[in-house]
Every structure is written in structure tokens, then in C-alpha cells.
Design a protein around this motif. Sequence first.
Motif, mmCIF file in Angstrom:
data_model
loop_
_atom_site.group_PDB
_atom_site.id
_atom_site.type_symbol
_atom_site.label_atom_id
_atom_site.label_comp_id
_atom_site.label_asym_id
_atom_site.label_seq_id
_atom_site.Cartn_x
_atom_site.Cartn_y
_atom_site.Cartn_z
ATOM 1 N N LEU A 149 0.693 40.032 81.554
ATOM 2 C CA LEU A 149 0.347 39.441 80.260
ATOM 3 C C LEU A 149 -0.968 38.677 80.429
ATOM 4 C CD1 LEU A 149 3.902 38.190 79.272
ATOM 5 C CD2 LEU A 149 2.626 40.010 78.162
ATOM 6 N N VAL B 187 2.444 34.402 68.373
ATOM 7 C CA VAL B 187 2.131 34.289 69.811
ATOM 8 C C VAL B 187 2.375 35.632 70.498
ATOM 9 C CG1 VAL B 187 2.866 33.236 71.990
ATOM 10 C CG2 VAL B 187 2.502 31.809 69.985
ATOM 11 N N GLY C 55 8.724 37.393 80.959
ATOM 12 C CA GLY C 55 7.970 37.021 79.769
ATOM 13 C C GLY C 55 7.895 35.533 79.499
ATOM 14 N N ARG C 56 8.021 34.705 80.534
ATOM 15 C CA ARG C 56 8.012 33.250 80.327
ATOM 16 C C ARG C 56 6.737 32.776 79.645
ATOM 17 N NH1 ARG C 56 10.878 29.192 82.988
ATOM 18 N NH2 ARG C 56 11.417 30.609 84.677
ATOM 19 N N ASP C 57 5.611 33.475 79.877
ATOM 20 C CA ASP C 57 4.343 33.061 79.260
ATOM 21 C C ASP C 57 4.491 32.845 77.754
ATOM 22 O OD1 ASP C 57 1.959 35.053 81.229
ATOM 23 O OD2 ASP C 57 3.009 33.179 81.657
ATOM 24 N N ILE C 58 5.236 33.738 77.102
ATOM 25 C CA ILE C 58 5.418 33.624 75.654
ATOM 26 C C ILE C 58 6.103 32.318 75.302
ATOM 27 C CG2 ILE C 58 6.928 34.475 73.799
ATOM 28 C CD1 ILE C 58 5.095 36.882 75.971
ATOM 29 N N LYS D 172 -3.685 36.222 80.810
ATOM 30 C CA LYS D 172 -3.670 34.811 81.181
ATOM 31 C C LYS D 172 -4.729 34.001 80.432
ATOM 32 C CE LYS D 172 -0.329 35.864 83.860
ATOM 33 N NZ LYS D 172 1.044 35.603 83.418
ATOM 34 N N GLU E 284 6.316 29.541 77.076
ATOM 35 C CA GLU E 284 5.462 28.392 77.376
ATOM 36 C C GLU E 284 4.451 28.182 76.263
ATOM 37 O OE1 GLU E 284 5.512 26.280 80.376
ATOM 38 O OE2 GLU E 284 7.483 27.185 80.092
ATOM 39 N N CYS E 285 3.811 29.279 75.837
ATOM 40 C CA CYS E 285 2.769 29.167 74.817
ATOM 41 C C CYS E 285 3.373 28.788 73.470
ATOM 42 C CB CYS E 285 2.016 30.485 74.706
ATOM 43 S SG CYS E 285 1.081 30.841 76.195
ATOM 44 N N ARG F 73 2.774 22.915 83.814
ATOM 45 C CA ARG F 73 2.395 22.407 82.504
ATOM 46 C C ARG F 73 1.509 21.165 82.601
ATOM 47 N NH1 ARG F 73 8.576 22.675 80.757
ATOM 48 N NH2 ARG F 73 8.686 24.797 79.931
ATOM 49 N N GLN G 142 7.226 17.305 77.984
ATOM 50 C CA GLN G 142 8.211 18.332 78.319
ATOM 51 C C GLN G 142 8.809 18.004 79.678
ATOM 52 O OE1 GLN G 142 4.945 21.186 77.665
ATOM 53 N NE2 GLN G 142 6.455 22.505 76.699
ATOM 54 N N SER H 288 5.599 41.187 83.502
ATOM 55 C CA SER H 288 5.282 39.863 82.943
ATOM 56 C C SER H 288 3.961 39.330 83.458
ATOM 57 C CB SER H 288 6.345 38.842 83.353
ATOM 58 O OG SER H 288 7.487 38.985 82.601
ATOM 59 N N TYR I 200 -3.295 28.603 74.755
ATOM 60 C CA TYR I 200 -2.133 27.871 74.256
ATOM 61 C C TYR I 200 -1.815 26.671 75.137
ATOM 62 C CZ TYR I 200 -1.219 31.657 71.004
ATOM 63 O OH TYR I 200 -1.313 32.567 69.994
ATOM 64 N N MET I 201 -1.922 26.870 76.446
ATOM 65 C CA MET I 201 -1.575 25.782 77.362
ATOM 66 C C MET I 201 -2.552 24.612 77.229
ATOM 67 S SD MET I 201 1.192 26.837 78.547
ATOM 68 C CE MET I 201 1.686 25.734 79.856
ATOM 69 N N LYS J 195 -2.932 32.992 77.439
ATOM 70 C CA LYS J 195 -1.995 31.930 77.805
ATOM 71 C C LYS J 195 -2.725 30.595 77.923
ATOM 72 C CE LYS J 195 1.074 30.327 81.399
ATOM 73 N NZ LYS J 195 1.792 30.594 82.625
ATOM 74 N N GLU K 249 6.740 33.946 90.326
ATOM 75 C CA GLU K 249 7.017 34.573 89.036
ATOM 76 C C GLU K 249 5.709 34.790 88.288
ATOM 77 O OE1 GLU K 249 10.010 32.521 86.499
ATOM 78 O OE2 GLU K 249 8.633 32.990 84.859
ATOM 79 N N ARG L 199 8.765 29.738 91.013
ATOM 80 C CA ARG L 199 8.097 29.710 89.706
ATOM 81 C C ARG L 199 6.679 30.249 89.807
ATOM 82 N NH1 ARG L 199 6.007 30.216 85.966
ATOM 83 N NH2 ARG L 199 5.558 28.902 84.155
#
Lengths: 371, 376
Positions: free
Chosen positions: B9, A229, A173-176, B11, A178-179, B90, B27, B6, B17-18, B14, B230, B227
Amino acid sequence: MPAMSLSSRLNKAVRQQYLNLPQGEKSQITYIWIDGTGEGLRNKTRTLDFEPKSLDEIPEWNFDGSSTYQSEGSNSDMYLIPVRMFRDPFTLDPNKLVLCEVLKYNRLPAETNHRASCMKVMEEIKEHCMWFGMEQEFTLLGIDGHPFSWPTNGFPRPQGPYYCGVGADSAYGRDIVECHYKACLFAGINIYGTNAEVMPSQWEFQVGPCEGIEMGDHLWVARFLLHRVCEDFGIIATLDPKPVQGNWNGAGCHTNVSTKQMREEGGLQYIEQAIDKLSKRHPQHIQMYDPSGGKDNMRRLTGLHETASIHEFSAGVANRGASIRIPRQVGQEKKGYFEDRRPAANCDPYAVTKIIASTCLLYSEDKEESM
Amino acid sequence: MATSTSSKLNKAVKQQYMDLPQGDKVQAMYIWIDGSGEGLRCKTRTLDTEPKTIEDLPEWNFDGSSTYQSEGSNSDMFLIPAAMFRDPFRKDPNKLVLCEVLKYNRKPAETNLRQTCKQIMSMVENNHPWFGMEQEYTLLGTDGHPFGWPSNGFPGPQGPYYCGVGADKAYGRDIVEAHYRACLYAGVDICGTNAEVMPAQWEFQVGPCEGINMGDHLWVARFILHRLCEDFGVVVSFDPKPITGNWNGAGCHTNFSTKEMREDGGLKIIEESIERLAKRHQYHIRAYDPKGGLDNARRLTGRHETSNIDEFSAGVANRGASIRIPRAVGQDKRGYFEDRRPSANCNPYIVTEALVRTCLLKEEGEEPTDHRKLTA
């Protein structure tokens, strides 16, 4: 997918078309408050004809407290008093998020409004420049209530590889995270960092250093952003301090504390004095460190899984099994801060920072009665 | 399902937000090697301005009792920034920061092999030792079975997969493509990729890197791969023999040269080095996987293009030898040689250090020399 909500499967491209519509001079202000449980957050939005540049341009509002466990239906109006403004990372500029205090019909603070009394203490100790940093742990759950990404009806490999882990078999669940981090940076929350935690699907973000009342304000809004989020992704963040029984870590809100004196040369003596005072008020602190007077923490502070036992107070350098930990660097430099590891993940940061400030800076044994 | 929950989820959510601006804040993701000597860990902190050099990054610390590195009663360990890269996840201005780990007493942690490597490399700066490491790896689903293989079964035997193309030959190319681009963005010296002999097995090469940079670049390349996988919802394994039977293992062939070897007549130096290596086989085997040779024992069988772990051998264009001299080097009489012994999960710091000790510092015997006494 069974773990994620139906809502999250609504077409986001369609949503984006609408969210891209210009809104002229109007701004949307989302008022956020803590409900009658002391843990839950509520929000509603209103339009203003202009973009507010400061807090005093945002009007008081009110809401139906009988629908938030906060009042009776016969006398249900409660007041929302804006106390801090942030940029809105969901609907973007010029819109705002506004954290509010709740007042009862008679304009006294609502039962779960701990901010009012916290503010008074922080005013009294202002000259000490007390800084806080709080480490918010949380667990991601699917909407079925099972930790997110755990095998249905089962458990992942035991703890060991997950803390600060990377890889699809370690980080769930890293997406959460990060966001949420980006949302906090955009909003203006003082977010210090993030890491994956010991239990899989458990994560942590840190907010601080914040002075005085700011700590509670920033942490509550950071929590709101987290829930919001997760809602977008269709999963749930829980701040329950012991979401899974057995050999799985709980979730805390370790609170780092320092005063101007502690941060200066020779500050270690003030840290030790503070710890001495804290040692004399362990039960009073435990009562304030979760929203149910210590009952939640009973499930978490067992003495195992890097916690101290709820029944005993202890302190030590670099000791993660103690109530208070003095970081090694602080022990070496003889100045800095200390970490109170007792608060539960679902604590109210106003209640926590208030009692820490009171005990460390206002307490003496003969004053106990009045505290 | 072979891919993680995961990874399912949304994208697009996501990305919204990114895309949020972050003002001046940066960061910095600190990365370190945990107590297993193979695992990587990471956590992030906010900085108020963009760091321009490694000196701009503060020391940090972490809970070593949760990474197999210390006891709970004395758990703080230090993170010392060592090498900085751009963050391909990021993006700018954010950074990836590879760190050394120190114990509470500021001595290197057990699995911090970088400190000694740096010391050794500083002794041979004038020789300009260059390395190129060929990192092999296997993609697995979250069920632990190689990615793309039939569940509960096996694909057709090896033969068509090496450098192959087509959905029946190349399993998971997306990961390789994404990794390549991410490494280029980050500033890792990635020099190439290819599909490997076993299906779902791939290789990337990092180099040429001088001295300590080899270890730094390879560890960050590995982190980026973990990463990235993942994000895709699959798992990357550096196990040297993930499937027993008639399936290739995974190594980390290490190419090595010094200034002298690269110059005219360098072949003579290469041959001298190989003679020295022949006399120190056991010392190198111990250095070439994180378990002192036990992992490699499953891989270096003498079959599947490996040499036998018990014997040292060398030869031109010989992939069954411990050391291979590329044919072109044999012809030009200068260049480099390839040590085929290191396993895929080796620690590149100690691998490169061992080559320098034996070939440049001309050490002998089963134990590395403690040079601190000589330079004190």
C-alpha cells in the motif's frame, strides 16, 4: 498490483503539488448524503467565498436524484439540507465536510432519510440523556472483490490469531485503519478506538459516546471517511454483514446504550427494564437492523461466530452469543450500559438508535399499535 | 512474493494522513499477551489528554474468547496498564501501554506471568537484580521460508553470516536498523544488535534492567519488532528451531547479576548461585519456554553452541555449557553470568523470576515456593 485500483497508482507527489496551492479566501465545501440504497454515500463539492464558522452559514443545495436511485428523471431534483459540519482531512483547512439530509421535491424526507424521524424521537426523550457507542466492523477487499491480502483463489489460516493481532501474517491492511483514525480525529469525529477483528482483513472502529442524533451523524461521516481513505489506497471497504461464507465471522455494528438513570447508582434495574422491553419487540428491531428489513442479517445472525440466532432473543452478562450483552464490569458495579449485538455492519445508525430509544423509553405494551 | 500485499500500500498516501494534527487527543495502544503465552495482541483507544504516568491510564477489557483465553459465554477479560512507552509508529503524544490480563474474577489469566514475577521481585529489591536478555529471532517471508533464502532452497552453510556485512551475508538489516531506532524512541532499554550465525537470523539485547522492568522492556521490544515487520511485510519468528538440520536455533540468553556479584569478590557469589542452579535444572528448563521444555528440546541438542537439555553444565567462556561465565568476569573475579538455556520464545517474566527464586531466595526442589503464605 492486481488488488489495488489503477487510480491509486496515480503519482501522489504530483497530486501534492497541486493540493499545496493556496486558495485565497475561498473554501471548498463537500456535501455528503445517503443515497437510495440506504447504504451508499454520495458527495459533491462547491466553493464558498469565505470559511463557514457554523452550520447556518452553509446554504441548502440540491442534486439529481434519478442518478442515485432516489427519484424519477422527470422530477429528479432533491434537496440537500446541511445538518452537521466537520473539518476536511483530505483537502484540509479551511475546507469542510457537511453531512446533509435529503428531502424530496415536496420537502418531505426521502425514503432513506431516517434522520428526520430519528430527530423527532431524540427530541422527545431528551431528558434521559441517552448515550450511544457503535462498533463499526468492516472488511477490506481488493478491487477483485476478494478479501484484501488473502491468497488469490484461496483462504488464509483459520480464525484464531487475527483478533487484535500484530504481524504481517495476522494483520492485513493496518495502514487504512491508522489513516482513518487520524482522519477522524482531525475532522472532529468522536472516534473512541480501533482493533483488528476475528476474520483476517476485517477491522473495527468505535464511535461514541454520542448523545441522541449525534450518533448517526458521526457514524455516517466516519463511514464516508473510511470509503474515501480506502479509495486513496486503491482498495475497498465493505459493510456487508457476511462477506465470506463458511467458517468466517460476519460483520456487525454492536450498539452500546445507556441513559442517565442507567449510568447512576443502582442503574442496573433500568438496564434490566430496558432489556425486558427489547425482548418483547425482537422482530420489529430485526427489521430495522439492516437496510433490507432483516434479510442481510439472516446471513450473519446464525448463532455461530459470536452471534445470537436471528430467530430468538437472549440476554446475558459477558455473553457474546446473546442478542444483548451486559458487560461484566456493569454486572459488578450495578450500573452502566448494555450492548445490543444484533445490528448489521451496514445498518442505518439513525434507524437503529431511533428504535432502541423508542422501545426503551417510549414503549408500553398497550402503545404497540402506534409505534 | 515474499513480502505481504499490505506492505505494498502506498506509503506516501499513508504519510499524508499520519501527518494530520490530532488536537489534544491521544491514541493509547493497549498491548497484551494472549492465551498461547507467546502471541501479542493490541487495540487502541482515544484519550482526551496525554497521560503522564501509568496511573493516568484507565483499565480496559477485551473478548478473551477470540484470543484463546476464555469461553464465549463468559468472555470479558480485564486489561490492567502496567508499563507505558512512547509510540514509535504514531509518535508523540501517542503511547504504547503494556498490560496485565485478569480473568473475569480478577485473578491473573493463565498466561499472565507478570503478577507473580512482580511479587517475587519486590521481595529482593535490596539485592538490585539486573538482567540483560539477548533476543534472537529469524525473519521469514509471508511464505514461511526464511527471508532472503532462495525459494525452495538453502543458502551456503553457516560461517560467514555472524556479524556479517554485504548483500550475500546480511539478509534484512533494514528491519534491525528500524527496530533499534524505534526502541530508542519508545524508551526501551535496547543495548545492542548483531547479525547471527544463521542467515536471516538476528539478535538484539535489552538491558541492563532491574527486576520487573526486564520482562516489560523485552515484551514491548518484541511487540515493536512484530509491528515493524508488519510494515515491511515480513514475519518475525521466535521459534527456537525454525530450520532443522545444520542451522542454528534461536535462544534468549539471559545475563544476571546482583549487587553482591557486581562487587569485589562477587565471583564467589556467582559460583554459589551456579551450584544452586545445578541442583534445579529441571525446574528451570520447565520455565524456559512456553511449553514446559518441549520447544527447547528441539533446540538444546548439545550442538550449534547449545548445551544438551538433559544435562546441566557451567564453564568460563564455554558456549557449549548451560551457564557461561564470561572470561572478563573470571579475571576480575566479579560481574555477572549468562544462562544460555532460555529459548527465543520464552516468557521473560518467568525466566527472571526463576533466577531470582533459585539464586536469591535460595529455593530448592522441583517446585517454586509459594511465598504468599509466608508474607500474609
